[in-house]
Write an enzyme that holds these catalytic residues in place. Structure first.
Site, mmCIF file in Angstrom:
data_model
loop_
_atom_site.group_PDB
_atom_site.id
_atom_site.type_symbol
_atom_site.label_atom_id
_atom_site.label_comp_id
_atom_site.label_asym_id
_atom_site.label_seq_id
_atom_site.Cartn_x
_atom_site.Cartn_y
_atom_site.Cartn_z
ATOM 1 N N ARG A 207 34.573 27.623 33.889
ATOM 2 C CA ARG A 207 33.337 27.331 33.158
ATOM 3 C C ARG A 207 32.664 26.024 33.570
ATOM 4 O O ARG A 207 31.471 25.898 33.501
ATOM 5 C CB ARG A 207 33.651 27.287 31.667
ATOM 6 N N LYS B 85 50.890 35.969 31.682
ATOM 7 C CA LYS B 85 51.367 36.024 30.316
ATOM 8 C C LYS B 85 50.612 35.014 29.460
ATOM 9 O O LYS B 85 50.021 34.100 30.036
ATOM 10 C CB LYS B 85 52.875 35.807 30.269
ATOM 11 N N ASP C 173 55.518 38.396 35.517
ATOM 12 C CA ASP C 173 56.587 37.713 34.804
ATOM 13 C C ASP C 173 57.265 36.893 35.882
ATOM 14 O O ASP C 173 58.004 37.431 36.708
ATOM 15 C CB ASP C 173 57.565 38.718 34.195
ATOM 16 N N HIS C 174 56.973 35.596 35.926
ATOM 17 C CA HIS C 174 57.370 34.846 37.126
ATOM 18 C C HIS C 174 58.885 34.777 37.303
ATOM 19 O O HIS C 174 59.370 34.506 38.389
ATOM 20 C CB HIS C 174 56.709 33.465 37.169
ATOM 21 N N LYS D 237 61.755 34.942 40.943
ATOM 22 C CA LYS D 237 62.749 33.932 41.338
ATOM 23 C C LYS D 237 63.779 34.586 42.255
ATOM 24 O O LYS D 237 64.236 35.700 41.992
ATOM 25 C CB LYS D 237 63.426 33.334 40.099
ATOM 26 N N GLU E 29 65.993 24.049 28.418
ATOM 27 C CA GLU E 29 64.959 23.153 28.951
ATOM 28 C C GLU E 29 64.972 21.839 28.200
ATOM 29 O O GLU E 29 64.972 21.855 26.973
ATOM 30 C CB GLU E 29 63.564 23.771 28.733
ATOM 31 N N ASP F 208 57.664 33.399 23.493
ATOM 32 C CA ASP F 208 57.304 32.696 24.726
ATOM 33 C C ASP F 208 58.244 33.054 25.880
ATOM 34 O O ASP F 208 57.814 33.169 27.024
ATOM 35 C CB ASP F 208 57.345 31.176 24.461
ATOM 36 N N HIS G 83 60.712 36.892 29.964
ATOM 37 C CA HIS G 83 61.661 36.466 30.994
ATOM 38 C C HIS G 83 63.109 36.897 30.692
ATOM 39 O O HIS G 83 63.800 37.431 31.553
ATOM 40 C CB HIS G 83 61.651 34.947 31.145
ATOM 41 N N LYS H 172 64.167 24.623 23.698
ATOM 42 C CA LYS H 172 63.484 23.426 24.195
ATOM 43 C C LYS H 172 64.302 22.225 23.743
ATOM 44 O O LYS H 172 65.020 22.292 22.739
ATOM 45 C CB LYS H 172 62.079 23.324 23.580
ATOM 46 N N LYS I 99 67.911 21.201 32.313
ATOM 47 C CA LYS I 99 67.204 22.403 32.747
ATOM 48 C C LYS I 99 68.212 23.320 33.429
ATOM 49 O O LYS I 99 68.816 22.948 34.450
ATOM 50 C CB LYS I 99 66.105 22.003 33.726
HETATM 51 C C1 BG6 Z 1 56.856 29.862 30.748
HETATM 52 C C2 BG6 Z 1 56.938 29.423 29.320
HETATM 53 O O1 BG6 Z 1 56.581 31.236 30.838
HETATM 54 O O2 BG6 Z 1 58.087 29.587 31.399
HETATM 55 C C3 BG6 Z 1 57.309 27.952 29.204
HETATM 56 O O3 BG6 Z 1 55.685 29.646 28.675
HETATM 57 C C4 BG6 Z 1 58.551 27.664 30.008
HETATM 58 O O4 BG6 Z 1 57.485 27.570 27.841
HETATM 59 C C5 BG6 Z 1 58.426 28.205 31.422
HETATM 60 O O5 BG6 Z 1 58.748 26.263 30.040
HETATM 61 C C6 BG6 Z 1 59.728 28.075 32.163
HETATM 62 O O6 BG6 Z 1 59.557 28.461 33.493
HETATM 63 P P1 BG6 Z 1 60.537 27.905 34.619
HETATM 64 O O7 BG6 Z 1 60.167 28.663 35.830
HETATM 65 O O8 BG6 Z 1 60.280 26.437 34.700
HETATM 66 O O9 BG6 Z 1 61.921 28.193 34.115
#
Ligand code: BG6
Length: 510
Positions: free
Chosen positions: A58, A165, A194-195, A199, A233, A253, A258, A359, A364
């Site tokens: 925008r 997402k 869905d990333h 991986k 995390e 989330d 995931h 969280k 991590k």
């Molecule tokens: C996202 C979530 O889809 O994935 C976040 O919305 C999360 O809350 C993140 O932190 C984690 O992704 P990755 O690849 O860092 O594990």
């Protein structure tokens, strides 16, 4: 023996030149993930020649200002560093298109601009639309793409859409979004991202299971005691994330997408082939077989939700969840969730799958651990210490991607004593190169028309069905299961440990 069909599948998936239009081009995802992913593909020589990138957003800005902003962040976040020369070539094919998401004229101008870029810069007529905006604009973007005719490719080319997402916030909203998407693009041209599926180690789950003869015979209730999936995390609500997160929570989330995706890769039956539908048919069966937690009592017994209170992360004092920026001070949203799931199939009957996400946990780490049954205690139980426990196979999704197997071994010496030892495989040392970012692989797959690593419509909806019943027990019942607490920097609430203790199990220490 080689399977000619498989060869054909491998041969088919090469990425094709296209214009990638990113909606939400001034957002965090574009700056931190999408542009660095495209740039790293360029560095690795994997980006097909002729790819154009058009940012749609925008704010008023020129191509030059847009490029400068992208370059600044790329310097900080690019996986393989930042090479000004490569960037200079790369950015020549990056453009900015200003429009409101609701303004259909902006899309008509986009159509003209894409044609012009094709004519003047040698583009190839294929279009990949990436919807990375805030979710409230998803409908407008899809409908306006259709209105401007951009959902239809010209003869001999394709037009595809990637939807980021969150894919809905519950079943009705996901069904609605699916309806809008399918009214615009065909399912074969729709890529719900869905990333986690991109991986490297998530992809390796299928290889580990189905390309090694030793695991599959043991991959069932006869040999496996329990399975744990953990996503931890240390992050809290940095960068104003609280506004989104407080409306979502850990279950929606991360678990709906995931973690249920990881669970289905671990629990699925071998697919008949490696086609997108072959794999997704098997994954959706797993989600459909999840035992439903559909009363507040079942939810209270099998799901723990919690919020963090003030504590320390890496020696730094942090506030509690309810004190976070943009979080309601009386919030009933969970920053931690753990579940006991059962996949009610012949293979898995009675085996608990424990899933947790939190969280502000100490580090991590995402991993899946497969806990095998102990051997009959007839031989070594009289020894001091007995047998130190069963075998555990750990699939480390991130960081330090790899696989380890815990085994019992005799301690060197004249007496018979045992200690657990670990066989460890690490991606970084075994292959000597870092794994590509998930978005790199997924963008290439979408350019290649391979939807295997994307969620299909029915998978998304089945996952919401499971999640919605838990959300309902929490937010709509007269006697909702309690919200537990954990100190930021700890491994979660004691209630979560107690849930596993009912089966004499413990969360694995990471
Ligand atoms: C996202 C979530 O889809 O994935 C976040 O919305 C999360 O809350 C993140 O932190 C984690 O992704 P990755 O690849 O860092 O594990």
């Amino acid at each position: 023996m080689n399977n000619p069909f498989q060869e054909e599948l491998v041969a088919r998936s090469s990425a094709e030149p296209c214009s990638v239009v990113i909606f939400g081009a001034t957002g965090d995802l574009t700056h931190r993930k999408l542009i660095p992913a495209l740039y790293n593909l360029e560095i690795d020589g994997e980006l097909p020649p002729g790819v154009k990138i058009i940012g749609f957003a925008r704010r008023e800005k020129s191509d030059e200002v847009f490029r400068e902003g992208l370059e600044e962040l790329n310097k900080d976040v690019s996986r393989s560093g930042h090479d000004p020369e490569v960037w200079a070539d790369f950015e020549k094919e990056v453009y900015y298109h200003q429009s409101e998401f609701q303004d259909v004229d902006g899309y008509k101008r986009l159509a003209e601009r894409l044609d012009e870029i094709d004519r003047e810069r040698g583009g190839k007529g294929n279009r990949l639309f990436y919807i990375a905006s805030a979710p409230e604009f998803f409908d407008d973007i899809l409908l306006n793409l259709k209105e401007a005719g951009l959902n239809q490719a010209s003869e001999g080319f394709w037009s595809r859409v990637i939807v980021e997402k969150p894919f809905g916030t519950d079943l009705p909203s996901a069904q609605h979004l699916n309806k809008v998407v399918s009214g615009t693009f065909e399912e074969k041209d729709t890529y719900r991202i869905d990333h986690y599926l991109g991986k490297e180690t998530a992809q390796n789950i299928m290889v580990l299971r189905f390309a090694n003869a030793i695991f599959e015979p043991l991959w069932n209730k006869q040999s496996i005691e329990q399975i744990q999936i953990t996503c931890a995390e240390p992050l809290g609500m940095e960068g104003g994330r609280g506004g989104y997160y407080d409306k979502s929570g850990a279950l929606r989330d991360m678990v709906q997408n995931h973690l249920l995706q990881l669970l289905s890769l671990v629990a699925m039956e071998p697919p008949t082939d490696l086609s997108a539908d072959g794999v997704r048919d098997e994954k959706v069966k797993v989600i459909r077989s999840l035992r439903q937690w559909n009363t507040p009592e079942l939810v209270a017994e099998n799901v723990v939700r919690a919020q963090y209170t003030a504590g320390h992360i890496n020696g730094k004092q942090v506030v509690g969840y309810r004190e976070e920026d943009r979080v309601n001070p009386e919030s009933q949203t969970e920053s931690y969730v753990s579940l006991r799931c059962f996949v009610d199939t012949w293979r898995w009957s009675g085996v608990p799958f424990y899933v947790r996400m939190g969280k502000r946990l100490p580090k991590k780490a995402t991993e899946i651990s497969i806990h095998f049954k102990e051997t009959p205690s007839v031989l070594f139980n009289a020894l001091p210490g007995g047998v130190p426990g069963g075998n555990v196979l750990v699939l480390r999704i991130q960081p330090d991607e790899g696989i380890s197997l815990r085994m019992n071994s005799k301690l060197p010496g004249t007496s018979l004593r045992m200690e657990p030892v670990k066989m460890d495989f690490r991606y970084a040392t075994s292959f000597g190169k870092s794994s590509p970012e998930a978005y790199e692989r997924l963008l290439l797959d979408a350019m290649a028309g391979d939807a295997t690593l994307f969620a299909r419509r029915d998978e998304v909806e089945e996952a919401w069905k499971f999640i919605d019943q838990i959300e309902k027990a929490w937010h709509q019942s007269s006697d909702p299961p309690a919200m537990a607490e954990y100190v930021a920097g700890s491994w979660g609430p004691v209630e979560s440990d107690e849930m596993l203790a009912t089966e004499e199990n413990l969360w694995r220490r990471l």
